[in-house]
Enzyme design. Sequence first.
Site, PDB file in Angstrom:
ATOM      1  N   SER A 183      43.694  36.584  43.370  1.00 54.70           N
ATOM      2  CA  SER A 183      43.272  37.942  43.723  1.00 54.70           C
ATOM      3  C   SER A 183      41.761  38.079  43.595  1.00 54.70           C
ATOM      4  O   SER A 183      41.075  37.163  43.141  1.00 54.70           O
ATOM      5  CB  SER A 183      43.962  38.968  42.809  1.00 54.70           C
ATOM      6  OG  SER A 183      43.424  38.891  41.500  1.00 54.70           O
ATOM      7  N   SER A 237      40.023  40.188  41.676  1.00 51.61           N
ATOM      8  CA  SER A 237      39.584  40.951  40.504  1.00 51.61           C
ATOM      9  C   SER A 237      38.352  40.354  39.822  1.00 51.61           C
ATOM     10  O   SER A 237      37.690  41.042  39.051  1.00 51.61           O
ATOM     11  CB  SER A 237      40.725  41.068  39.491  1.00 51.61           C
ATOM     12  OG  SER A 237      40.997  39.818  38.898  1.00 51.61           O
ATOM     13  N   LYS A 278      40.496  36.933  33.352  1.00 51.58           N
ATOM     14  CA  LYS A 278      39.553  38.047  33.195  1.00 51.58           C
ATOM     15  C   LYS A 278      38.403  37.579  32.312  1.00 51.58           C
ATOM     16  O   LYS A 278      38.395  36.475  31.789  1.00 51.58           O
ATOM     17  CB  LYS A 278      40.228  39.267  32.545  1.00 51.58           C
ATOM     18  CG  LYS A 278      41.476  39.783  33.253  1.00 51.58           C
ATOM     19  CD  LYS A 278      41.182  40.407  34.597  1.00 51.58           C
ATOM     20  CE  LYS A 278      42.465  40.897  35.273  1.00 51.58           C
ATOM     21  NZ  LYS A 278      42.227  41.380  36.655  1.00 51.58           N
ATOM     22  N   SER A 328      40.247  45.890  39.627  1.00 55.17           N
ATOM     23  CA  SER A 328      40.795  44.988  38.627  1.00 55.17           C
ATOM     24  C   SER A 328      41.764  45.728  37.717  1.00 55.17           C
ATOM     25  O   SER A 328      41.397  46.727  37.087  1.00 55.17           O
ATOM     26  CB  SER A 328      39.661  44.375  37.791  1.00 55.17           C
ATOM     27  OG  SER A 328      40.182  43.622  36.709  1.00 55.17           O
TER      28      SER A 328
END
Length: 323
Positions: A126, A128, A183, A288
């Site tokens: 993705s 994010s 992250k 995100s």
Amino acid sequence: MSLITGVLYAALIAYLGGWYLGQWQGNFALLLFILTMVTLVYWLAERYKFRPAREAAAARLLEQDQARRGQLASQGISQVDGNVEEARARLLMQPWWLDWTAGLFPVICAVFLMRSFLFEPFKIPSGSMIPTLLVGDLILVNKFHYGIRLPVINKKVVDNHNPERGDVIVFRFPVNPSIDYIKRVVAVPGDEVSYINKKLYINGKLIEQMPLAEFYDEDSMRYTLQYSEKLGAAEHRILVDKDRPGYIPERAIEQFPHREMCRYSGEGVTCKVPQGYFYAMGDNRDNSQDSRYWGFVPEENIVGKAFVVWMNFGDFKRIGFFN
């Protein structure tokens, strides 16, 4: 044994097929562990049972051939038909079910050990972490940087470094541990972290955002504000969408552990990070799903530290280390 091996391969193909088609969540670490153990059993059986049996049969064949040639020689016959070496080679040859099990054990074992204790590959699914990581980036994660963990059960047995602000980490998603997330750590245990009006504060101190040239997202075909931010020792880039609101809708917030240590408002969120947990956010701040939504990352969920893009088949220039 060939029937048993065929059944095992059929089960493996069915499992991988269902996993690929999304019929169920897979646990690749457990699957690799099972494959290692199964092929180990075949490898041991080959080394201590099947191969000695084949070698004994080949030796008996040679003895019988030599005895036959001796008998014929005593009768004055020196020319003997038959190729004993070809027959011997067939006796020594591994059957397919051993070649595809015992023969694969060293490779599968090496992959299992490397993936469990050294480096593990991941694919970015993705956006994010844009602009640091793009969709399709293939990255490596350092599995021993934060300590050595036992595979499958993820139990830490040797400590190493602690996660620091600014580290990009891969972790098991607290809401669904069968899914891996990536992250950036923005706050560590004991920190008070605030994201107010799209500004990040750590222990009351504003983290400066230095404006950069706008980032062009080829997928959405639009420009987004881009900044340079420094957490810890290294700088990294972030994206901020000026058209998105800074607050988190109440309906989007999970009921996560230690939820009482966070305060949400129309301007953003402030949290006190409990011991044993970390606060993680995506570099693509307004695109995100991160700790603002589902809470803190438990230390035991951390898989490792991401540090390099080793391949992107759409853009070879992406290969390299990142902050």
